[in-house]
Motif scaffolding. Structure first.
Motif, PDB file in Angstrom:
ATOM      1  N   SER A   1     -26.286 -22.881  -6.056  1.00 54.93           N
ATOM      2  CA  SER A   1     -26.065 -23.388  -7.410  1.00 54.93           C
ATOM      3  C   SER A   1     -24.699 -24.053  -7.471  1.00 54.93           C
ATOM      4  O   SER A   1     -23.722 -23.563  -6.893  1.00 54.93           O
ATOM      5  CB  SER A   1     -26.153 -22.263  -8.438  1.00 54.93           C
ATOM      6  N   VAL A   2     -24.641 -25.185  -8.153  1.00 55.87           N
ATOM      7  CA  VAL A   2     -23.403 -25.918  -8.349  1.00 55.87           C
ATOM      8  C   VAL A   2     -23.183 -26.038  -9.859  1.00 55.87           C
ATOM      9  O   VAL A   2     -24.045 -26.536 -10.580  1.00 55.87           O
ATOM     10  CB  VAL A   2     -23.459 -27.310  -7.705  1.00 55.87           C
ATOM     11  N   GLU A   3     -22.036 -25.570 -10.307  1.00 56.51           N
ATOM     12  CA  GLU A   3     -21.731 -25.547 -11.738  1.00 56.51           C
ATOM     13  C   GLU A   3     -20.491 -26.389 -11.995  1.00 56.51           C
ATOM     14  O   GLU A   3     -19.455 -26.187 -11.369  1.00 56.51           O
ATOM     15  CB  GLU A   3     -21.498 -24.106 -12.199  1.00 56.51           C
ATOM     16  N   VAL A   4     -20.600 -27.339 -12.900  1.00 56.15           N
ATOM     17  CA  VAL A   4     -19.494 -28.221 -13.250  1.00 56.15           C
ATOM     18  C   VAL A   4     -19.183 -28.026 -14.728  1.00 56.15           C
ATOM     19  O   VAL A   4     -20.057 -28.194 -15.579  1.00 56.15           O
ATOM     20  CB  VAL A   4     -19.841 -29.693 -12.974  1.00 56.15           C
ATOM     21  N   THR A   5     -17.946 -27.647 -15.031  1.00 60.60           N
ATOM     22  CA  THR A   5     -17.511 -27.432 -16.415  1.00 60.60           C
ATOM     23  C   THR A   5     -16.527 -28.520 -16.811  1.00 60.60           C
ATOM     24  O   THR A   5     -15.487 -28.692 -16.176  1.00 60.60           O
ATOM     25  CB  THR A   5     -16.844 -26.049 -16.570  1.00 60.60           C
ATOM     26  N   HIS A   6     -16.886 -29.250 -17.853  1.00 61.63           N
ATOM     27  CA  HIS A   6     -16.032 -30.329 -18.344  1.00 61.63           C
ATOM     28  C   HIS A   6     -15.538 -29.982 -19.736  1.00 61.63           C
ATOM     29  O   HIS A   6     -16.335 -29.705 -20.639  1.00 61.63           O
ATOM     30  CB  HIS A   6     -16.796 -31.652 -18.388  1.00 61.63           C
TER      31      HIS A   6
ATOM     32  N   GLY B   1     -31.403 -38.976  -5.063  1.00 62.61           N
ATOM     33  CA  GLY B   1     -32.197 -39.800  -5.952  1.00 62.61           C
ATOM     34  C   GLY B   1     -33.085 -39.055  -6.896  1.00 62.61           C
ATOM     35  O   GLY B   1     -33.353 -39.518  -7.982  1.00 62.61           O
ATOM     36  N   ASN B   2     -33.607 -37.891  -6.531  1.00 58.14           N
ATOM     37  CA  ASN B   2     -34.569 -37.206  -7.361  1.00 58.14           C
ATOM     38  C   ASN B   2     -34.026 -35.939  -7.981  1.00 58.14           C
ATOM     39  O   ASN B   2     -34.770 -35.126  -8.492  1.00 58.14           O
ATOM     40  CB  ASN B   2     -35.819 -36.863  -6.528  1.00 58.14           C
ATOM     41  N   GLY B   3     -32.718 -35.735  -7.907  1.00 60.85           N
ATOM     42  CA  GLY B   3     -32.139 -34.512  -8.449  1.00 60.85           C
ATOM     43  C   GLY B   3     -32.186 -34.497  -9.961  1.00 60.85           C
ATOM     44  O   GLY B   3     -32.243 -35.512 -10.627  1.00 60.85           O
ATOM     45  N   PHE B   4     -32.149 -33.314 -10.523  1.00 59.54           N
ATOM     46  CA  PHE B   4     -32.086 -33.185 -11.963  1.00 59.54           C
ATOM     47  C   PHE B   4     -31.436 -31.876 -12.294  1.00 59.54           C
ATOM     48  O   PHE B   4     -31.425 -30.954 -11.499  1.00 59.54           O
ATOM     49  CB  PHE B   4     -33.489 -33.270 -12.596  1.00 59.54           C
ATOM     50  N   GLY B   5     -30.857 -31.765 -13.452  1.00 60.79           N
ATOM     51  CA  GLY B   5     -30.143 -30.552 -13.808  1.00 60.79           C
ATOM     52  C   GLY B   5     -30.131 -30.336 -15.296  1.00 60.79           C
ATOM     53  O   GLY B   5     -30.507 -31.195 -16.072  1.00 60.79           O
TER      54      GLY B   5
ATOM     55  N   PRO C   1     -16.684 -26.823 -24.285  1.00 60.54           N
ATOM     56  CA  PRO C   1     -16.899 -27.278 -22.909  1.00 60.54           C
ATOM     57  C   PRO C   1     -18.373 -27.562 -22.614  1.00 60.54           C
ATOM     58  O   PRO C   1     -19.266 -26.884 -23.124  1.00 60.54           O
ATOM     59  CB  PRO C   1     -16.386 -26.101 -22.074  1.00 60.54           C
ATOM     60  N   VAL C   2     -18.613 -28.574 -21.812  1.00 66.65           N
ATOM     61  CA  VAL C   2     -19.958 -28.944 -21.379  1.00 66.65           C
ATOM     62  C   VAL C   2     -20.159 -28.428 -19.962  1.00 66.65           C
ATOM     63  O   VAL C   2     -19.350 -28.720 -19.073  1.00 66.65           O
ATOM     64  CB  VAL C   2     -20.160 -30.466 -21.424  1.00 66.65           C
ATOM     65  N   VAL C   3     -21.206 -27.663 -19.762  1.00 69.27           N
ATOM     66  CA  VAL C   3     -21.470 -27.055 -18.461  1.00 69.27           C
ATOM     67  C   VAL C   3     -22.773 -27.603 -17.908  1.00 69.27           C
ATOM     68  O   VAL C   3     -23.801 -27.549 -18.574  1.00 69.27           O
ATOM     69  CB  VAL C   3     -21.552 -25.518 -18.565  1.00 69.27           C
ATOM     70  N   THR C   4     -22.725 -28.149 -16.714  1.00 68.40           N
ATOM     71  CA  THR C   4     -23.927 -28.615 -16.023  1.00 68.40           C
ATOM     72  C   THR C   4     -24.161 -27.724 -14.815  1.00 68.40           C
ATOM     73  O   THR C   4     -23.249 -27.470 -14.035  1.00 68.40           O
ATOM     74  CB  THR C   4     -23.775 -30.069 -15.560  1.00 68.40           C
ATOM     75  N   SER C   5     -25.400 -27.258 -14.673  1.00 65.97           N
ATOM     76  CA  SER C   5     -25.732 -26.374 -13.554  1.00 65.97           C
ATOM     77  C   SER C   5     -26.957 -26.900 -12.830  1.00 65.97           C
ATOM     78  O   SER C   5     -27.953 -27.254 -13.456  1.00 65.97           O
ATOM     79  CB  SER C   5     -26.015 -24.953 -14.065  1.00 65.97           C
TER      80      SER C   5
END
Length: 564
Positions: A557-562, A341-345, A429-433
């Motif tokens: 760390s969790v990295e998602v590349t779209h 619920g309180n995560g942010f990236g 590409p969009v990268v979220t970390s």
């Protein structure tokens, strides 16, 4: 808050006699752990401050932990006889509550003083800073950390002298870890970055908090306060302090105290010399050296802006050495353990670039920052990802399928298409970390901002920390879990394993939202590609009914590349 100025009228408890000795009068202040009363010691006929702790003396394990912490508060303060540390007179139990009886400081808190009369001059601030520094040095010499240095926890005596108070979250160095997993104890805008990242803290952490306090007192505002908690947390970990001009000669001192790495900050002795010079009216204060010269090397960075307004991000980032500015593109942000619920990236759009090597454990405070730069790589692992793979698949399987199903010709065709797309202005590409603390005493913990869509590339990477599946019997371990010998010691509890094929204590991940999503061991790092939508989840290899005696946490760390 512990204040010598009443902020509310006496209530129904006024006039109550505690332990047949302390007569309560009015409330002086309330804080996270207790209510402070003005009281009269009838035995010694003197005014005192009686802190009623908001915990019962009996109850479950959580209550007992908080009680031990409260007792430590009294012990920590009582064993530091110093003119600028509040004195503790007594510790009593009454009607199921614990009370700490302290000296009564007849004056406002430093926060109240600034709120009413405005910021102090650099000279006056330096004088108070010297007194607080002396108090902290005495506290540290006694093996204690204050852990919540801030203007509200500093009282001013009638002669203007400062008194450090409220050791409610103090921790002694005798090895017992009292905070629950993932809990951030303290005031976040005055909390050192290493503490906000749940990493090892020490005297340098209190010095950082002192620096933030001096900026607030002299500059009139906290250097890291932002409109929302997540933004404040991010500012503490990544942003440079906002330092107003009115700091004057105090500026080099607080700049040194607020360096992000503990080893980069100056020694208490160097800080004392600089504060003495400012207090004496000198203005030519040189930059303060680092306590560990090897830890501080000024670095350069260049960024070229990509866009126009609002949330635009950079389309090129070059980092040399240690990055001192906020990584606006590809920021890695921090999520407390549990992450619900309180995560942010941070999210960024970037071309492919190489992945920096993970920093050594001795510099683990910087790991989440470097992880934010690392996620700029689109081709992590040299092309391991396949769109039609299972929701999560390992490196070897991905490489084999790439060789069998795609082939060199199709790979070259994709490369040509990508190159042509970029020439035509196709989105990059969009990268979220996201960096998240994974607690050992919780089950599956979702990384809320690591939302995965079909075809996305996912990398889970260990950053730091240790945990145990049995705090009484088993040692701490890292993301790979226990070695074979220690794992065999737990054979009697094999039913507790989530993944039977890997050791207890192994860091596990899966993609929630897909039926029969495979559970994978992370180790130092693992990379996958998703064939469906979902949310990344993390946990220790120890099942739900067996978590009560676990301890510790890992930062991951969790990295998602779209790719659009």
């Amino acid at each position: 808050m512990l204040s010598g100025i009443p902020d509310r009228p006496a209530d129904q408890d006024s006039g109550r006699l505690i332990a047949d000795r302390y007569l309560l009068h009015d409330i002086l202040g309330r804080g996270g752990m207790g209510t402070v009363w003005r009281a009269h010691d009838q035995l010694l006929d003197r005014q005192v401050a009686a802190k009623e702790l908001h915990i019962a003396t009996d109850g479950d394990e959580d209550h007992r932990v908080r009680l031990r912490r409260a007792v430590r508060e009294a012990r920590a303060v009582a064993r530091v006889p110093h003119p600028h540390v509040v004195g503790v007179h007594d510790l009593v139990e009454y009607e199921g509550r614990l009370w700490i009886v302290m000296e009564l400081v007849q004056g406002p808190s430093l926060a109240d003083r600034v709120a009413r009369s405005g910021p102090l001059t650099p000279q006056r601030t330096a004088t108070l800073g010297l007194q607080l520094l002396g108090a902290l040095r005495a506290v540290h010499d006694a093996g204690t950390l204050h852990r919540d240095v801030k203007p509200a926890n500093v009282l001013l005596r009638p002669d203007g002298g400062a008194v450090l108070t409220d050791f409610g979250i103090a921790a002694l160095d005798d090895g017992e870890f009292l905070t629950s997993s993932g809990q951030l104890v303290g005031s976040i805008e005055y909390m050192a970055p290493e503490r906000a990242l749940a990493q090892e803290s020490g005297p340098a952490s209190d010095l950082w908090s002192l620096g933030a306090t001096l900026v607030t007192v002299c500059g009139g505002q906290s250097p890291f306060r932002r409109p929302a908690y997540p933004a404040t947390l991010h500012a503490v970990v990544y942003d440079e302090a906002v330092l107003p001009e009115r700091l004057g000669p105090l500026r080099p001192v607080v700049e040194a105290l607020l360096r992000k790495g503990p080893g980069e900050r100056p020694t208490a002795a160097d800080v004392a010399v600089a504060l003495q010079r400012v207090a004496a009216g000198e203005t030519d204060i040189d930059p303060l050296p680092a306590a560990d010269p090897r830890a501080y090397q000024p670095a350069t960075s260049t960024m070229s802006a990509a866009g126009s307004t609002g949330g635009s991000v950079n389309d090129a980032v070059t980092v040399t050495g240690l990055h001192r500015q906020p990584v606006r593109a590809g920021d890695t942000l921090v999520v407390p353990a549990g992450g619900t619920g309180n995560g942010f990236g941070g999210t960024a759009v970037h071309p492919a670039m190489s992945v920096p090597a993970r920093p050594s454990r001795s510099r683990k405070w910087l790991a989440p920052v470097l992880a934010g730069v690392a996620v700029l790589a689109v081709g992590v692992g040299g092309g391991l990802f396949l769109v039609d793979a299972s929701p999560f698949q390992g490196k070897e399987q991905g490489q084999e399928e790439q060789a069998n199903d795609r082939g060199r010709g199709q790979g070259q065709e994709k490369a040509n298409d990508r190159e042509q797309g970029q020439e035509k202005g196709t989105e990059l590409p969009v990268v979220t970390s996201v960096a998240q603390a994974v607690g050992a005493d919780m089950g599956w913990q979702p990384v809320e901002n690591a939302v995965v869509r079909e075809g996305d590339s996912v990398t889970v990477r260990f950053q730091g920390g240790e945990w145990s599946v049995d705090r009484e019997q088993m040692p701490m371990t890292g993301p790979a879990g226990y070695d074979a010998e220690n794992d065999r010691l737990l054979e009697f509890a094999e039913h507790c394993k989530v993944a039977p094929e890997v050791p207890f204590g192994t860091l596990l991940t899966r993609l929630a939202g897909k039926d029969a999503a495979p559970v994978l061991a992370v180790g130092d790092a693992v990379a996958f590609q998703a064939a469906g939508d979902g949310v990344v989840e993390l946990r220790i290899n120890d099942d739900e009914g067996c978590l009560h005696d676990n301890e510790g946490e890992l930062t991951v760390s969790v990295e998602v590349t779209h790719t659009p």
